[in-house]
Design a protein around this motif. Sequence first.
Motif, PDB file in Angstrom:
ATOM      1  N   CYS A 149       1.472   2.526 -10.895  1.00 31.22           N
ATOM      2  CA  CYS A 149       1.828   3.153  -9.620  1.00 31.22           C
ATOM      3  C   CYS A 149       3.331   3.107  -9.376  1.00 31.22           C
ATOM      4  CB  CYS A 149       1.086   2.483  -8.470  1.00 31.22           C
ATOM      5  SG  CYS A 149      -0.671   2.860  -8.445  1.00 31.22           S
ATOM      6  N   GLY A 198      -6.635   2.351  -5.642  1.00 30.06           N
ATOM      7  CA  GLY A 198      -6.370   1.419  -4.546  1.00 30.06           C
ATOM      8  C   GLY A 198      -4.886   1.162  -4.343  1.00 30.06           C
ATOM      9  N   HIS A 199      -4.182   0.894  -5.429  1.00 29.49           N
ATOM     10  CA  HIS A 199      -2.736   0.652  -5.328  1.00 29.49           C
ATOM     11  C   HIS A 199      -2.010   1.912  -4.863  1.00 29.49           C
ATOM     12  CE1 HIS A 199      -2.428  -3.434  -6.772  1.00 29.49           C
ATOM     13  NE2 HIS A 199      -3.229  -3.156  -7.784  1.00 29.49           N
ATOM     14  N   ALA A 207      -3.210   4.378  -2.992  1.00 30.30           N
ATOM     15  CA  ALA A 207      -3.490   4.598  -1.568  1.00 30.30           C
ATOM     16  C   ALA A 207      -2.638   3.675  -0.706  1.00 30.30           C
ATOM     17  CB  ALA A 207      -4.970   4.378  -1.284  1.00 30.30           C
ATOM     18  N   ARG A 208      -2.533   2.430  -1.119  1.00 28.66           N
ATOM     19  CA  ARG A 208      -1.696   1.493  -0.352  1.00 28.66           C
ATOM     20  C   ARG A 208      -0.229   1.915  -0.394  1.00 28.66           C
ATOM     21  NH1 ARG A 208      -5.696  -1.827  -2.213  1.00 28.66           N
ATOM     22  NH2 ARG A 208      -4.680  -2.408  -4.154  1.00 28.66           N
ATOM     23  N   ALA A 209       0.237   2.358  -1.550  1.00 27.68           N
ATOM     24  CA  ALA A 209       1.643   2.759  -1.674  1.00 27.68           C
ATOM     25  C   ALA A 209       1.950   3.979  -0.818  1.00 27.68           C
ATOM     26  CB  ALA A 209       1.982   3.046  -3.136  1.00 27.68           C
ATOM     27  N   LYS A 250       0.922   2.954   3.276  1.00 31.77           N
ATOM     28  CA  LYS A 250       1.226   1.639   3.842  1.00 31.77           C
ATOM     29  C   LYS A 250       1.806   1.736   5.254  1.00 31.77           C
ATOM     30  CE  LYS A 250       4.514  -1.855   2.694  1.00 31.77           C
ATOM     31  NZ  LYS A 250       5.289  -2.447   1.611  1.00 31.77           N
ATOM     32  N   PHE A 293      -0.790   3.251   7.727  1.00 29.90           N
ATOM     33  CA  PHE A 293      -1.820   2.292   8.119  1.00 29.90           C
ATOM     34  C   PHE A 293      -1.264   1.267   9.096  1.00 29.90           C
ATOM     35  CE2 PHE A 293      -4.251   3.074   3.963  1.00 29.90           C
ATOM     36  CZ  PHE A 293      -5.074   4.006   4.577  1.00 29.90           C
ATOM     37  N   ARG A 294      -0.049   0.826   8.843  1.00 28.16           N
ATOM     38  CA  ARG A 294       0.560  -0.153   9.750  1.00 28.16           C
ATOM     39  C   ARG A 294       0.691   0.443  11.148  1.00 28.16           C
ATOM     40  NH1 ARG A 294       4.881  -2.045   6.803  1.00 28.16           N
ATOM     41  NH2 ARG A 294       3.549  -3.684   6.015  1.00 28.16           N
TER      42      ARG A 294
END
Length: 174
Positions: free
Chosen positions: A61, A103-104, A106-108, A111, A114-115
């Motif tokens: 990623c 997963g990584h 989506a978080r990248a 992030k 989402f916060r």
Amino acid sequence: MSKKQTSVVALIESLYGAPRPKDEEHEQLVSLMFDAQFALLHALIDFVPLDRGDNAALLICKLAFPRRVLVATVTSLVHREVHLCAERATLFRNNSMASRIIGHAARAMAKNYFRTVLQEVLLPITTADPGTFEVDPDKVLAGGDVLKNVAALTDVCTALLYSIFKHVRECPLP
């Protein structure tokens, strides 16, 4: 063997303890990993040991994101996962490299979103009493009120949906 193939062989050998490759050789390998077919990437992820899967997924990623190929990489891995899946019931349920990279990725990509959307709504849940949101009558703590818990859970879900709708324009497109 062409010069490009020799360079890739040298780079792969360098992964096993040889000196670090030169920057241009490193970039050459990374470019080959993220070419239009992703064949080298697919071949490499098949050899990642399970205990190093998360590190490898995160590295992939981190390499793909600045090159603006993260979405294409994930799309390629999704197609591959679907193609290789023997039974529909197990699709994306195993701990595959594709699932880890998704997963990584989506978080990248999400992030900050989402916060912004989740933090304000979900933070109070972490400080609430453990039984506040339990709605299963068999699991409600002694003295707990299922109807009160349903109302609390409904309020949190409503606040979460409101926050999502409020920030829909900020949602990352991928």
